[in-house]
Design a protein around this motif. Structure first.
Motif, PDB file in Angstrom:
ATOM      1  N   UNK A  76     -12.670  -5.441 -51.414  1.00 12.73           N
ATOM      2  CA  UNK A  76     -11.870  -4.620 -50.535  1.00 12.73           C
ATOM      3  C   UNK A  76     -10.777  -3.923 -51.176  1.00 12.73           C
ATOM      4  N   UNK A  77     -10.001  -4.777 -52.115  1.00 12.59           N
ATOM      5  CA  UNK A  77      -8.748  -4.246 -52.733  1.00 12.59           C
ATOM      6  C   UNK A  77      -9.382  -3.186 -53.996  1.00 12.59           C
ATOM      7  N   UNK A  78     -10.406  -3.401 -54.367  1.00 15.47           N
ATOM      8  CA  UNK A  78     -10.861  -2.044 -55.360  1.00 15.47           C
ATOM      9  C   UNK A  78     -11.545  -1.061 -54.678  1.00 15.47           C
ATOM     10  N   UNK A  79     -11.804  -1.018 -53.486  1.00 10.48           N
ATOM     11  CA  UNK A  79     -12.361   0.119 -52.672  1.00 10.48           C
ATOM     12  C   UNK A  79     -11.425   1.369 -52.602  1.00 10.48           C
ATOM     13  N   UNK A  80     -11.943   2.281 -52.248  1.00  9.15           N
ATOM     14  CA  UNK A  80     -10.939   3.553 -52.117  1.00  9.15           C
ATOM     15  C   UNK A  80     -10.382   3.249 -50.733  1.00  9.15           C
ATOM     16  N   UNK A  81      -9.255   3.956 -50.473  1.00  9.40           N
ATOM     17  CA  UNK A  81      -8.269   3.537 -49.459  1.00  9.40           C
ATOM     18  C   UNK A  81      -9.037   3.886 -48.024  1.00  9.40           C
ATOM     19  N   UNK A  82      -9.779   4.934 -47.750  1.00  7.95           N
ATOM     20  CA  UNK A  82     -10.526   4.855 -46.312  1.00  7.95           C
ATOM     21  C   UNK A  82     -11.305   3.620 -46.173  1.00  7.95           C
ATOM     22  N   UNK A  83     -12.086   3.361 -47.140  1.00  6.83           N
ATOM     23  CA  UNK A  83     -13.167   2.360 -47.116  1.00  6.83           C
ATOM     24  C   UNK A  83     -12.415   1.004 -46.842  1.00  6.83           C
ATOM     25  N   UNK A  84     -11.358   0.833 -47.723  1.00 12.18           N
ATOM     26  CA  UNK A  84     -10.419  -0.354 -47.627  1.00 12.18           C
ATOM     27  C   UNK A  84      -9.950  -0.584 -46.085  1.00 12.18           C
ATOM     28  N   UNK A  85      -9.170   0.563 -45.435  1.00 14.64           N
ATOM     29  CA  UNK A  85      -8.946   0.586 -44.331  1.00 14.64           C
ATOM     30  C   UNK A  85     -10.141  -0.020 -43.184  1.00 14.64           C
ATOM     31  N   UNK A  86     -11.147   0.729 -43.461  1.00 15.78           N
ATOM     32  CA  UNK A  86     -12.232   0.297 -42.416  1.00 15.78           C
ATOM     33  C   UNK A  86     -12.776  -1.289 -42.417  1.00 15.78           C
ATOM     34  N   UNK A  87     -12.736  -1.591 -43.689  1.00 12.43           N
ATOM     35  CA  UNK A  87     -13.258  -2.791 -44.215  1.00 12.43           C
ATOM     36  C   UNK A  87     -12.364  -4.038 -43.689  1.00 12.43           C
ATOM     37  N   UNK A  88     -10.971  -3.640 -43.837  1.00 12.32           N
ATOM     38  CA  UNK A  88      -9.960  -4.722 -43.114  1.00 12.32           C
ATOM     39  C   UNK A  88      -9.744  -4.788 -41.849  1.00 12.32           C
ATOM     40  N   UNK A  89     -10.001  -3.686 -41.169  1.00 15.53           N
ATOM     41  CA  UNK A  89     -10.259  -3.490 -39.747  1.00 15.53           C
ATOM     42  C   UNK A  89     -11.331  -4.324 -39.136  1.00 15.53           C
ATOM     43  N   UNK A  90     -12.623  -4.063 -39.820  1.00 14.57           N
ATOM     44  CA  UNK A  90     -13.711  -4.780 -39.552  1.00 14.57           C
ATOM     45  C   UNK A  90     -13.568  -6.195 -39.531  1.00 14.57           C
ATOM     46  N   UNK A  91     -12.912  -6.898 -40.840  1.00 10.52           N
ATOM     47  CA  UNK A  91     -12.520  -8.179 -40.845  1.00 10.52           C
ATOM     48  C   UNK A  91     -11.794  -8.735 -39.945  1.00 10.52           C
TER      49      UNK A  91
END
Length: 174
Positions: A76-91
């Motif tokens: 998640x930390x290494x993902x691009x900002x938009x993907x990171x945000x989506x993954x963090x929200x999903x988590x």
């Protein structure tokens, strides 16, 4: 939301602090009774066990508030900002869903125990008092996870960045 957070934090900290202090005092007194007076109480171990159950569920909510639940987020930390945000929200939403399910089934279990009028073996207290820690603590965790998802959605600060601007990973934060 700020007032609700303050009330929830106060309740969590008061319950956890009081129960940990009480469990420590009961354990200390029981050890003294056992080894100094060669006699101990019959209810001390049960009271400590039940207080630890409460501390576990309300402590889970405190962990959710402080973003201390276990997670593997190096990808998640290494993902691009938009993907990171989506993954963090999903988590956060996944955790909220899981704790909401625990809340529901905790209420069902507590209701069954209330109907059967079970009592604890040593203290003879209604056992629903122990069981209700599960739905209450899980409901608090659900609220915390939903609040975290909302904060991420609204771009409020969340978590600690482990990946530096140059792409290197700060191992000390793992």
């Amino acid at each position: 939301m700020g007032n609700l957070d303050k009330v929830m934090t106060s309740v969590e900290e008061t319950i956890n602090g009081s129960l940990l202090l009480l469990a420590t005092a009961v354990l200390f007194v029981n050890v003294i009774l056992r080894y100094v007076f060669h006699n101990s109480t019959t209810w001390a171990e049960e009271a400590i066990r039940y207080s630890i159950v409460w501390v576990t569920f309300f402590g889970g909510s405190m962990c959710a508030r402080n973003k201390m639940h276990v997670g593997i987020d190096i990808f998640v930390q290494m993902a691009p900002p938009l993907i990171r945000k989506i993954l963090m929200i999903l988590a956060q939403l996944s955790a909220a869903f899981f704790t909401a399910m625990i809340t529901y089934f905790g209420w069902v279990s507590t209701h069954l125990v209330i109907e059967s009028a079970q009592k604890s073996p040593a203290m003879m207290m209604p056992i629903w008092i122990v069981y209700i820690a599960m739905p209450l603590g899980s409901a608090l965790m659900t609220i915390r996870f939903l609040a975290a998802a909302y904060a991420i959605l609204k771009d409020k600060t969340f978590g600690v960045e482990m990946v530096e601007k140059n792409g290197s990973v700060d191992i000390s934060r793992l």
